[in-house]
Each structure stands twice: as structure tokens, then as C-alpha cells.
Write an enzyme that holds these catalytic residues in place. Structure first.
Site, PDB file in Angstrom:
ATOM      1  N   ALA A   1      -2.298   4.425   3.381  1.00  0.00           N
ATOM      2  CA  ALA A   1      -3.436   4.457   2.456  1.00  0.00           C
ATOM      3  C   ALA A   1      -4.575   3.562   2.927  1.00  0.00           C
ATOM      4  CB  ALA A   1      -2.988   4.031   1.057  1.00  0.00           C
TER       5      ALA A   1
ATOM      6  N   SER B   1       0.843  -1.197   0.000  1.00  0.00           N
ATOM      7  CA  SER B   1       0.000   0.000   0.000  1.00  0.00           C
ATOM      8  C   SER B   1       0.875   1.242   0.000  1.00  0.00           C
ATOM      9  CB  SER B   1      -0.887   0.026   1.242  1.00  0.00           C
ATOM     10  OG  SER B   1      -0.122   0.371   2.396  1.00  0.00           O
ATOM     11  N   ASP B   2       0.346   2.338  -0.519  1.00  0.00           N
ATOM     12  CA  ASP B   2       1.016   3.611  -0.268  1.00  0.00           C
ATOM     13  C   ASP B   2       0.893   3.900   1.223  1.00  0.00           C
ATOM     14  OD1 ASP B   2       2.381   5.975  -0.667  1.00  0.00           O
ATOM     15  OD2 ASP B   2       1.249   6.529  -2.444  1.00  0.00           O
ATOM     16  N   CYS B   3       1.656   4.829   1.704  1.00  0.00           N
ATOM     17  CA  CYS B   3       1.847   4.964   3.149  1.00  0.00           C
ATOM     18  C   CYS B   3       0.592   5.486   3.854  1.00  0.00           C
ATOM     19  CB  CYS B   3       3.059   5.831   3.419  1.00  0.00           C
ATOM     20  SG  CYS B   3       4.554   5.016   2.790  1.00  0.00           S
TER      21      CYS B   3
END
Length: 701
Positions: free
Chosen positions: A239, A235-237
Site C-alpha cells: 500500500a 500497512s496493507d500489502c
């Protein structure tokens, strides 16, 4: 070693809590299984980032201007070499901290669809084909040529349909039609998967109602299903927290984690994944879903030669001394020299420094290291600003350099007490005293960049419009006024396209340098002095105004980028001038077979200087939505008056498009291939002064 079998055996010995601990970016140690802690979060956008000394190459958008796949692969290989050296040295010190692992969350292969997007300079520009070709080359350089013994892990991000606005990225729902989805936003990700990228990062935003890190369409149907991706998804941070906090698609963190893991997000950047323990214990999430994700992560670590897998001595023996060493320094300089784009030259460039008694160097970016760096950067062992580069050349020629900051980068004055424009008069004095003026303007990554980064002054890192910020436009006008008939050279250091219409009308020369890396000032000075022949090409369109563009939040590609723009660009995609001139000497030789498509021609350097050119191939197809599409390119270096036959491999999808399911179909009828040193549009041809050569090709499925 059978990595999947070994990973399954390893995971079977873990407790639930231990398994979940491996799904955080700061993975915990499991000492009884000889699993050390590992931090998955590292960055390598243009060199190893955020962990001390490393070779700092030009920013991604600047490297894209070289239109050179081989060069990008060399850069990535060099980056992986330094990453290995740093990793093994840190391991010996027991340092397992963030930014010190072998999993690099690069490249960013989103499409730079709108010049207002603050993170666009992390990408390879606005074209899916160029982005795919350069992205694949970068991935291959990072990971090496053995899929079972990775030099490092590359990560294709941000999947998908992600390109601003930054301020809304945690809650925004990107809406696009199937044509744009499959023909603009996804091709480069598909290319990355087929090239063997080990990791894919999900984006913050929703796509068509689903959060990207928990999307049935993106992660299940397309990534794992249609493309058969076999690596891990991160995942993006933070997210996943956005699912319940901002997207409001789940009730709380347990449901958010459940959705993400069920759809195939294996690794959480952040800490909300700890709730997976409760999700399993409450019956919401199956333990098999956890096992699947952890096994994927273990396989990735084993491919790096970790967790009992046989290490690759070629990688483990890389010495610490390679960091920003002379060899890497030279590669960096080669890349940096090839990145800047000459946008205008009325004949004054290159400057003859020996004929100049005094030269003025003016502007907030003239002596700025920050302007060289961009974001996601390491720390170079040596920096050369534009002022320093000019001074070095001027000293050898006996030319005096007069410097003035001219104005602050974005504030109305350079310090608290003076009146506004407190450096304008100094800039005008320096200009009047000199025989020529070099004005260095633009932005830096503290203005345009990622939402949340320190110092994003305006719109969460995005640009409000395409105009020069602060008092820079006023400074430029006053310098032009003070110069009179003396030449004024504008150097733009930005990560994105700006509306520099005034400069186009009033400056003798314009160089777009993007963010040129640690040695940017040396390369720019060498180009101005003619020691290096400029060869960069624009990977984005320069518009005349943001009024030419649709609303920023609108993800339709209509009237965006060179492929769909209906107006006349200030400087078109693919454009860039040289100090020499090239011509196409013979008719095009097009060969099409079921397995390959090529176009060949003879290129001659008809100017008086050695130089590099990029041969570009565009297709114009029947019943297409696009104006033109880039389908092939090849950089070529030629000495003066020399010629060479160039054969360009065309994209296998040259005469095809994707339908609403993402399946290829052929556009039957008569297609036109345009070959030249620019697009075939009138503006490009007028600026380049060279007509493209065209050939008709009849295609029937």
C-alpha cells in the site's frame, strides 16, 4: 520486564540498515543481538490460514450470523492455540517463512456497506455495533487475557473507510461526511483499540485526500491522539507504494516511505521500506522516527515471549496434536450448526427423510469443497460437502440420493465440447424422479473475494449485481418446473446477499449458509433433516435488486444498510426463522444508571422443539438519521415450553451520537427501545410473525 525500556536499549544497538530491516514484514535476523528473522504476515480470519492443516471454521460473515460474542471468543482462542502449536513446531524446524508467525492480520472489521463488495464475507456484517462486539471478542480470544503475555497478536483492519470497489482500491479516495465517518466507519476500530488490540492495519485507499497508511487524520490525530493507541501499525500489502504509483500524493518511493513513517506506519507489508535508509541519509526522515517504529515492533515481539522476554509455558507447551483435533472439531461443528439462516419455510422443513424414497441434490455448490472454504483459509483434515452430508442422513433413512451438478458455477457449460446448459436435462430428470429437491447454488471465493486473487471472474472480486451468476437462475427455474408440486429447497452458499426474489416466491424453503467451513455440509444436512434447529440471524440486508442501492463507489451511508435503507428489504438484517417459536412473556424492565443500562424480559419457547433465539434491542431516537440502531443482543437456548429471564446490557452509547470531532453527545428527548427477535420494521415482523415490544425512554443530558 519493562518492554519499552528493553526495546529502546535493543534498538540503540542497531545500525540504520538493521533497524530498517525490522520494518519489513519479512524482518531480517540480527545474529549479533540474538534477534532471529521473523515474518509478521500471518492470517487467521476463520482459523489459522495458509500454512497447512488447521481447524477451518465458517467464514467471518457466517460466524457473525450467530450473534454470539462468547462463541467468537472461543473460536479465536482455539485459533490462537493452533497458531501457537504451529509456530513452535515450525521454529524447531528452522522455518520462519510467511504464514508461520504469531501475528495474525485479523479480524477484518470494515463495514459491509454494499453487498457487491467481494471482501464483505471477511467482515462481521453491516452494523457497527455488532461488528464492534464480535471484533472485540475475537481480539480477546486471539490475544488472551494478559496484555503483557500475548497468546498471539490480533490486527484490526482495514483502517479505515474501506469496503470496495476492489478494482479501484489502490487509487480510490473515499469521501464521506463526518457523521458517517464517526458513526459508521470508525466505532468498531475505536472499540478494538480500547480492547487492547496490538496491531492496526492501514487500508489501501485514500480517505478525504490522504492515503490511509500515511494519514494525519487517521494515524496521528485519531489513532495515536484521540484513542491513545500504543501498539504498532502495519500497512496493507504494498500500500505504501500506492502513494506514488496510484494515489500520486508523493514523487517517489523515498517520499512515500517518509510520509508513512512520519505519520506512524511502523511496519511495511512489502519491500519499499528499504528506501527508508536513503530517506534518513538524505535528511528527509529523522532517525528518531525510525527508532520509534522499531521500538514498537520490538515491544510487540517481546509481548509474545520472544527476544529475551520470559516465555509463557502455557503457550510454548501446546502440542502439535491440537491441530483440528476432536475437541476443536466439535467446537467447529457447534459454530457451523449455528451459522445458517432459515429465510423461508412454508412448512415443508424439516424434511422427513424416512418418508422420502428418493431425493435430488442439485447444483454447482452441492459437492464443492471450494464453496465451504471461503478465502484466507487453512486446510482442514476433513471436509463434508452438502451432498456428502445429505447422503449420510439419507443412507440411515433408506433414502436414495440422485445428484446432478446442474450447471457450472459461472460458465454456460460444464466442459468445452457440449452445448450450453449441458447438465440441465439431468437435473430435471433427477428432480422428476425424486420426492423432493435440494438445490445448492451461490458463489465461492474464486468469484467474490479480493482484487488480485486467482480466479476472480468478474469485477476484481466484486459482484456486478445481486443476481445469481452464470446459468444458476435458469437451473433453479427448470428444477422448480420439473418438481411441480413437490418441494424444492434452496441452499445458498455465498459470502454476500443475493437478490433471490424468484426463490422467495417459488421455493418451499430457503437456507442461507454463507461459506460454512469444512463441516458445512454436515450442519446444513442436519438442519434440513431437523436434527438441528436453525438459529442464525442475518448480519446483512438482503435487497431485492442492486437498483435499490446507490452507486457502489459512493461512500455515503444514505440508503445503505438497515439503518438507512428507505425501501423494503427482501430479508432484513437481524432476520432468521426457527422450527420452534418464542415469545416475550412480560413487560420490559429498563434500568438506566450513570454506569450501566440494561433491559430485561422473560422469553418463552412456546413451540414444540428446543431451539436458540437471539433477543435483539434497537433504539429509535429523536432527530436521528437512522431508521433504527442495534444497541444490544443476547442469544438464548431454551427447551420446548421453557422460559427464562434475559437481561441485556445496552451499549453505553445507546442514546448518543458522535459529532464532527468524534465526541459523544446525547440526543435529548423521547427515545423508543424495541425488543424482539428481529427489527421492529413491518417486513421483519411479518416474516417472523412476532411483534416487537417497545418502551419509551425520556433522556436529557
Amino acid at each position: 520486564m519493562d518492554f519499552k525500556k528493553k526495546a529502546k536499549e535493543l534498538v540503540a544497538q542497531m545500525t540504520l540498515e538493521e533497524k530498517v530491516g525490522q520494518m519489513l514484514h519479512y524482518a531480517s535476523a540480527i545474529e549479533r543481538l540474538n534477534i532471529p528473522s521473523y515474518n509478521w504476515w500471518n492470517e487467521a480470519l476463520h482459523g489459522v490460514a495458509r500454512a497447512g492443516t488447521a481447524t477451518m471454521f465458517p467464514q467471518a460473515i457466517a460466524m457473525a450470523a450467530t450473534f454470539d460474542k462468547d462463541l467468537l471468543k472461543q473460536v479465536a482462542d482455539c485459533t490462537a492455540t493452533e497458531g501457537r502449536a504451529k509456530y513452535h513446531a515450525f521454529q524447531k524446524e528452522g522455518d520462519h517463512d510467511i504464514y508461520k508467525g504469531l501475528s495474525f492480520w485479523s479480524p477484518n472489521i470494515n463495514i459491509f456497506r454494499d453487498p457487491r463488495w467481494g471482501r464483505g464475507h471477511e467482515t462481521y456484517g453491516e452494523d457497527p455495533y455488532l461488528t464492534a462486539e464480535l471484533g472485540v471478542a475475537f481480539i480477546q480470544g486471539i490475544q488472551g487475557d494478559d496484555p503483557n503475555s500475548l497468546k498471539a497478536i490480533a490486527c484490526a483492519k482495514h483502517y479505515a473507510v474501506h469496503s470496495g470497489p476492489e478494482g479501484d482500491r489502490h487509487s480510490f479516495d473515499a469521501i464521506c461526511d463526518p457523521y458517517d465517518l464517526w458513526n459508521t466507519y470508525l466505532p468498531q476500530f475505536e472499540a478494538a483499540v480500547y480492547a487492547g488490540v496490538e496491531s492496526v492495519m492501514g487500508a489501501y485507499n485514500r480517505l478525504l485526500g490522504e492515503p490511509c497508511c500515511g494519514s494525519q487524520l487517521l494515524l496521528v490525530d485519531i489513532l495515536r491522539g484521540k484513542w491513545n493507541f500504543d501498539g504498532h501499525v502495519v500497512s496493507d500489502c504494498w500500500a505504501i507504494e500506492d502513494f506514488h504509483k496510484h494515489h500520486k500524493v508523493t514523487e517517489g518511493p523515498v517520499d512515500s516511505v517518509t510520509l508513512a513513517v512520519q505519520k506512524g506506519c511502523d511496519l511495511c507489508c512489502g519491500d519499499v521500506m528499504v528506501m527508508a535508509v536513503e530517506a534518513v541519509n538524505s535528511g528527509k526522515l529523522a532517525i528518531e522516527d525510525i527508532d520509534r517504529s522499531v521500538e514498537r515492533l520490538m515491544v510487540s515481539r517481546m509481548k509474545l515471549g520472544l527476544l529475551g522476554a520470559k516465555p509463557n509455558k502455557k503457550y510454548t507447551s501446546i502440542p502439535y496434536e491440537v491441530l483440528d483435533c476432536d475437541e476443536h472439531h466439535q467446537l467447529n461443528l457447534d459454530v457451523t450448526r449455528r451459522s445458517p439462516i432459515l429465510l423461508k419455510n412454508d412448512g415443508v422443513l424439516p424434511l422427513d427423510f424416512k418418508a422420502l424414497k428418493k431425493i435430488a441434490v442439485i447444483g454447482p455448490n452441492a459437492d464443492s469443497r471450494r464453496a465451504l472454504e471461503a478465502n484466507y483459509n487453512g486446510t482442514a483434515s476433513r471436509y463434508v460437502t452438502v451432498l456428502e452430508g445429505i447422503r449420510e442422513i439419507a443412507a440411515k433413512a433408506g433414502t436414495q440420493v440422485l445428484y446432478s451438478e446442474g450447471c457450472h458455477l459461472f460458465k454456460p457449460k460444464t466442459s468445452i465440447l457440449p452445448q450450453e446448459d449441458n447438465r440441465i436435462s439431468e437435473a430435471m430428470i433427477a428432480t422428476r424422479e425424486s420426492d423432493a429437491a435440494i438445490v445448492v447454488l451461490g458463489l465461492d471465493a474464486d468469484i467474490e473475494g479480493e482484487e488480485g486473487d486467482t480466479g476472480n471472474e468478474f469485477a476484481s472480486g466484486d459482484k456486478i449485481d445481486l443476481n445469481l451468476v452464470g446459468r444458476q437462475q435458469h437451473l433453479l427455474e427448470k428444477v422448480v418446473e420439473a418438481a411441480g408440486k413437490k418441494p424444492v429447497i434452496l441452499v445458498m452458499i455465498t459470502g454476500s446477499a443475493m437478490a433471490i426474489n424468484y426463490a422467495d416466491e417459488h421455493c418451499s424453503g430457503i437456507i442461507q449458509a454463507f461459506y460454512p467451513g469444512a463441516l458445512g455440509g454436515q450442519a446444513i444436512a442436519e438442519i434440513i433433516a431437523g436434527k438441528v434447529n436453525p438459529s442464525g440471524k442475518l448480519p446483512v440486508t438482503f435487497y431485492r435488486s442492486s437498483d435499490d442501492l446507490p452507486e457502489f463507489w459512493n461512500y455515503s451511508m444514505e440508503n445503505r444498510t438497515y439503518r438507512y435503507f428507505k425501501g423494503e428489504a427482501l430479508y432484513p438484517f437481524g432476520f432468521g426463522l426457527s422450527y420452534t417459536k418464542f415469545s416475550i412473556e412480560n413487560a420490559l424492565d429498563v434500568k438506566i444508571s450513570p454506569k450501566s443500562m440494561t433491559v430485561a424480559c422473560k422469553i418463552k419457547n412456546v413451540g414444540g422443539k428446543a431451539g436458540r433465539e437471539v433477543v435483539q434491542v434497537y433504539v429509535e431516537s429523536p432527530n436521528q438519521k437512522e431508521n433504527y440502531r442495534l444497541v444490544g443482543f443476547a442469544p438464548i437456548q431454551l427447551a420446548a415450553n421453557k422460559s427464562k429471564k434475559v437481561t441485556i446490557n445496552l451499549s453505553p452509547d445507546t442514546f448518543k451520537r458522535r459529532d464532527w470531532k468524534g465526541d459523544l453527545f446525547t440526543l435529548d428527548g423521547e427515545h423508543t427501545l424495541h425488543v424482539g427477535f428481529s427489527q421492529p420494521d413491518k417486513r421483519s415482523v411479518a416474516l417472523c410473525g412476532v411483534e416487537t415490544i417497545s418502551v419509551e425512554v425520556e433522556i436529557n443530558a
